[in-house]
Design a protein around this motif. Structure first.
Motif, PDB file in Angstrom:
ATOM      1  N   LEU A  63      -1.464  29.121 -11.340  1.00 50.33           N
ATOM      2  CA  LEU A  63      -0.704  30.365 -11.163  1.00 50.33           C
ATOM      3  C   LEU A  63      -1.583  31.558 -10.846  1.00 50.33           C
ATOM      4  O   LEU A  63      -1.129  32.538 -10.279  1.00 50.33           O
ATOM      5  CB  LEU A  63       0.125  30.662 -12.412  1.00 50.33           C
ATOM      6  CG  LEU A  63       1.224  29.657 -12.728  1.00 50.33           C
ATOM      7  CD1 LEU A  63       1.910  30.030 -14.033  1.00 50.33           C
ATOM      8  CD2 LEU A  63       2.222  29.571 -11.591  1.00 50.33           C
ATOM      9  N   GLU A 102      -5.247  40.231  -6.584  1.00 62.09           N
ATOM     10  CA  GLU A 102      -5.474  38.982  -5.844  1.00 62.09           C
ATOM     11  C   GLU A 102      -5.903  39.316  -4.417  1.00 62.09           C
ATOM     12  O   GLU A 102      -5.119  39.253  -3.487  1.00 62.09           O
ATOM     13  CB  GLU A 102      -4.201  38.137  -5.829  1.00 62.09           C
ATOM     14  CG  GLU A 102      -4.324  36.823  -5.091  1.00 62.09           C
ATOM     15  CD  GLU A 102      -5.135  35.772  -5.819  1.00 62.09           C
ATOM     16  OE1 GLU A 102      -6.306  35.580  -5.444  1.00 62.09           O
ATOM     17  OE2 GLU A 102      -4.614  35.146  -6.733  1.00 62.09           O
ATOM     18  N   THR A 105      -6.264  36.336   0.001  1.00 66.68           N
ATOM     19  CA  THR A 105      -4.946  35.963   0.510  1.00 66.68           C
ATOM     20  C   THR A 105      -4.820  34.460   0.743  1.00 66.68           C
ATOM     21  O   THR A 105      -3.730  33.915   0.616  1.00 66.68           O
ATOM     22  CB  THR A 105      -4.619  36.715   1.815  1.00 66.68           C
ATOM     23  OG1 THR A 105      -5.646  36.466   2.769  1.00 66.68           O
ATOM     24  CG2 THR A 105      -4.484  38.201   1.571  1.00 66.68           C
ATOM     25  N   SER A 106      -5.922  33.784   1.033  1.00 66.57           N
ATOM     26  CA  SER A 106      -5.829  32.335   1.253  1.00 66.57           C
ATOM     27  C   SER A 106      -5.443  31.619  -0.036  1.00 66.57           C
ATOM     28  O   SER A 106      -4.614  30.707  -0.021  1.00 66.57           O
ATOM     29  CB  SER A 106      -7.128  31.774   1.832  1.00 66.57           C
ATOM     30  OG  SER A 106      -8.200  31.942   0.924  1.00 66.57           O
ATOM     31  N   PHE A 108      -3.797  32.990  -2.499  1.00 69.96           N
ATOM     32  CA  PHE A 108      -2.417  33.408  -2.745  1.00 69.96           C
ATOM     33  C   PHE A 108      -1.440  32.535  -1.952  1.00 69.96           C
ATOM     34  O   PHE A 108      -0.420  32.081  -2.470  1.00 69.96           O
ATOM     35  CB  PHE A 108      -2.239  34.885  -2.379  1.00 69.96           C
ATOM     36  CG  PHE A 108      -0.843  35.393  -2.580  1.00 69.96           C
ATOM     37  CD1 PHE A 108      -0.389  35.741  -3.838  1.00 69.96           C
ATOM     38  CD2 PHE A 108       0.026  35.509  -1.502  1.00 69.96           C
ATOM     39  CE1 PHE A 108       0.911  36.205  -4.030  1.00 69.96           C
ATOM     40  CE2 PHE A 108       1.323  35.968  -1.680  1.00 69.96           C
ATOM     41  CZ  PHE A 108       1.760  36.321  -2.945  1.00 69.96           C
ATOM     42  N   GLN A 109      -1.761  32.274  -0.687  1.00 64.02           N
ATOM     43  CA  GLN A 109      -0.887  31.465   0.169  1.00 64.02           C
ATOM     44  C   GLN A 109      -0.795  30.025  -0.328  1.00 64.02           C
ATOM     45  O   GLN A 109       0.281  29.428  -0.314  1.00 64.02           O
ATOM     46  CB  GLN A 109      -1.378  31.516   1.616  1.00 64.02           C
ATOM     47  CG  GLN A 109      -1.155  32.862   2.253  1.00 64.02           C
ATOM     48  CD  GLN A 109      -1.831  33.002   3.610  1.00 64.02           C
ATOM     49  OE1 GLN A 109      -2.690  32.214   3.972  1.00 64.02           O
ATOM     50  NE2 GLN A 109      -1.437  34.020   4.353  1.00 64.02           N
ATOM     51  N   ARG A 111      -1.272  29.026  -3.438  1.00 61.15           N
ATOM     52  CA  ARG A 111      -0.477  29.076  -4.676  1.00 61.15           C
ATOM     53  C   ARG A 111       1.018  29.130  -4.352  1.00 61.15           C
ATOM     54  O   ARG A 111       1.814  28.430  -4.953  1.00 61.15           O
ATOM     55  CB  ARG A 111      -0.873  30.282  -5.514  1.00 61.15           C
ATOM     56  CG  ARG A 111      -2.149  30.103  -6.260  1.00 61.15           C
ATOM     57  CD  ARG A 111      -2.413  31.226  -7.258  1.00 61.15           C
ATOM     58  NE  ARG A 111      -3.556  30.869  -8.056  1.00 61.15           N
ATOM     59  CZ  ARG A 111      -4.767  31.396  -7.898  1.00 61.15           C
ATOM     60  NH1 ARG A 111      -4.971  32.321  -6.991  1.00 61.15           N
ATOM     61  NH2 ARG A 111      -5.768  30.998  -8.657  1.00 61.15           N
ATOM     62  N   ARG A 112       1.350  29.944  -3.408  1.00 60.43           N
ATOM     63  CA  ARG A 112       2.759  30.073  -3.031  1.00 60.43           C
ATOM     64  C   ARG A 112       3.290  28.748  -2.477  1.00 60.43           C
ATOM     65  O   ARG A 112       4.387  28.319  -2.827  1.00 60.43           O
ATOM     66  CB  ARG A 112       2.908  31.183  -1.994  1.00 60.43           C
ATOM     67  CG  ARG A 112       4.332  31.436  -1.614  1.00 60.43           C
ATOM     68  CD  ARG A 112       4.444  32.592  -0.684  1.00 60.43           C
ATOM     69  NE  ARG A 112       5.842  32.744  -0.323  1.00 60.43           N
ATOM     70  CZ  ARG A 112       6.299  33.688   0.430  1.00 60.43           C
ATOM     71  NH1 ARG A 112       5.492  34.599   0.916  1.00 60.43           N
ATOM     72  NH2 ARG A 112       7.568  33.751   0.724  1.00 60.43           N
ATOM     73  N   LYS A 113       2.513  28.095  -1.635  1.00 58.47           N
ATOM     74  CA  LYS A 113       2.907  26.810  -1.061  1.00 58.47           C
ATOM     75  C   LYS A 113       3.125  25.762  -2.158  1.00 58.47           C
ATOM     76  O   LYS A 113       4.030  24.938  -2.064  1.00 58.47           O
ATOM     77  CB  LYS A 113       1.815  26.339  -0.091  1.00 58.47           C
ATOM     78  CG  LYS A 113       2.123  25.073   0.637  1.00 58.47           C
ATOM     79  CD  LYS A 113       0.987  24.736   1.606  1.00 58.47           C
ATOM     80  CE  LYS A 113       1.243  23.443   2.345  1.00 58.47           C
ATOM     81  NZ  LYS A 113       0.147  23.148   3.275  1.00 58.47           N
ATOM     82  N   ILE A 115       3.774  26.449  -5.488  1.00 64.06           N
ATOM     83  CA  ILE A 115       4.766  26.859  -6.484  1.00 64.06           C
ATOM     84  C   ILE A 115       6.191  26.842  -5.919  1.00 64.06           C
ATOM     85  O   ILE A 115       7.140  26.495  -6.626  1.00 64.06           O
ATOM     86  CB  ILE A 115       4.416  28.249  -7.047  1.00 64.06           C
ATOM     87  CG1 ILE A 115       3.113  28.153  -7.862  1.00 64.06           C
ATOM     88  CG2 ILE A 115       5.544  28.814  -7.907  1.00 64.06           C
ATOM     89  CD1 ILE A 115       2.509  29.485  -8.230  1.00 64.06           C
ATOM     90  N   GLN A 116       6.371  27.207  -4.668  1.00 62.68           N
ATOM     91  CA  GLN A 116       7.720  27.308  -4.097  1.00 62.68           C
ATOM     92  C   GLN A 116       8.573  26.052  -4.286  1.00 62.68           C
ATOM     93  O   GLN A 116       9.694  26.154  -4.738  1.00 62.68           O
ATOM     94  CB  GLN A 116       7.655  27.697  -2.623  1.00 62.68           C
ATOM     95  CG  GLN A 116       7.986  29.130  -2.406  1.00 62.68           C
ATOM     96  CD  GLN A 116       7.954  29.501  -0.944  1.00 62.68           C
ATOM     97  OE1 GLN A 116       7.288  28.885  -0.126  1.00 62.68           O
ATOM     98  NE2 GLN A 116       8.678  30.551  -0.608  1.00 62.68           N
ATOM     99  N   PRO A 119       9.160  25.458  -8.809  1.00 60.54           N
ATOM    100  CA  PRO A 119       8.972  26.696  -9.566  1.00 60.54           C
ATOM    101  C   PRO A 119       8.808  26.481 -11.083  1.00 60.54           C
ATOM    102  O   PRO A 119       8.232  27.307 -11.763  1.00 60.54           O
ATOM    103  CB  PRO A 119      10.226  27.508  -9.278  1.00 60.54           C
ATOM    104  CG  PRO A 119      11.212  26.552  -8.731  1.00 60.54           C
ATOM    105  CD  PRO A 119      10.449  25.411  -8.152  1.00 60.54           C
TER     106      PRO A 119
END
Length: 120
Positions: A63, A102, A105-106, A108-109, A111-113, A115-116, A119
């Motif tokens: 996270l 944060e 950005t890499s 962050f991206q 993590r988003r990929k 977690i989405q 969730p």
């Protein structure tokens, strides 16, 4: 002494990024549930003690750091101001807090990929 502090901060940031990158890649590859602290430590070549100095758990490394909160100074400034653009001011202080948290950005991206789709 300033140089040593700068070097130490850069090394610390590089270690944190390395551990996070390894953990995220493993989680994307194998699934979050199948990644352990031992696996992350072995692959990133750090001790468990080092891992726990940076992250409290597997969930913590996946996270990332806790959400950023505006500094007390920014919050006090927001409360004290009587400007006409309350929403704009609020967005500005939130953006300032988030961008200081944060910068990578890499990560962050990734993590988003990760977690989405899951969730929970």
């Amino acid at each position: 002494m300033g140089f040593d502090q700068g070097l130490r901060a850069r090394k610390r940031a590089a270690t944190e990024r390395s551990i996070a990158t390894v953990a995220l890649e493993m989680a994307l590859e194998r699934g979050y549930e199948k990644v352990t602290v031992d696996m992350i430590c072995e692959t990133s070549m750090v001790s468990q003690r080092t891992f726990f100095n940076y992250f409290g758990s597997t969930e913590g490394v996946i996270l990332g750091k806790s959400p950023a909160f505006p500094s007390e100074e920014l919050a006090a400034e927001f409360i004290a101001e009587r400007g006409s653009d309350v929403l704009g001011d609020l967005v500005r202080i939130i953006a300032t807090a988030v961008s200081s948290r944060e910068p990578d950005t890499s990560l962050f991206q990734v993590r988003r990929k990760l977690i989405q789709p899951t969730p929970s």
